[in-house]
Design a protein around this motif. Structure first.
Motif, short mmCIF file in Angstrom:
data_model
loop_
_atom_site.label_atom_id
_atom_site.label_comp_id
_atom_site.label_asym_id
_atom_site.label_seq_id
_atom_site.Cartn_x
_atom_site.Cartn_y
_atom_site.Cartn_z
N ASN A 38 -15.02 -20.88 82.02
CA ASN A 38 -15.26 -19.74 80.81
C ASN A 38 -15.85 -20.65 79.71
OD1 ASN A 38 -14.23 -17.79 82.41
ND2 ASN A 38 -12.30 -18.09 81.90
N GLY A 39 -16.91 -21.39 79.56
CA GLY A 39 -17.52 -22.00 78.58
C GLY A 39 -16.66 -23.15 77.86
N ASN A 41 -15.46 -26.82 78.10
CA ASN A 41 -15.81 -27.94 78.94
C ASN A 41 -14.93 -29.23 78.57
OD1 ASN A 41 -17.95 -26.86 80.79
ND2 ASN A 41 -19.07 -26.58 78.86
#
Length: 85
Positions: A38-39, A41
């Protein structure tokens, strides 16, 4: 840079046992590896950060490799992840 996406099928999600297997595999390659959901990292060599992603069954995980061995690393990591996740 190489990017792979894996949908987690393991009912337990991505837990400590698999994160350890993944980290051991990653250390074999001369490249930087990130894992995300979900973005969000994180560096894939940090066990606690991987666990903090809270990856559950059904989630999509993105792995990016960047460096001298990025292609072979991405291919082999995908095989390992498909086997365990």
């Amino acid at each position: 840079m190489q990017e792979i996406k894996i949908v987690v099928k393991n009912p337990e999600g991505l837990r400590v046992r698999f994160a350890g297997i993944l980290m051991k595999q990653i250390k074999k390659y001369n490249c930087t590896t990130m894992i995300g959901k979900n973005g969000q990292n994180v560096k894939a060599t940090n066990l606690y950060r991987i666990i903090d992603l809270d990856v559950k069954c059904g989630d999509t995980v993105t792995v990016t490799t960047d460096g001298a061995q990025e292609i072979v690393a991405a291919e082999e990591l995908q095989a390992v992840m498909e086997k365990y996740l």
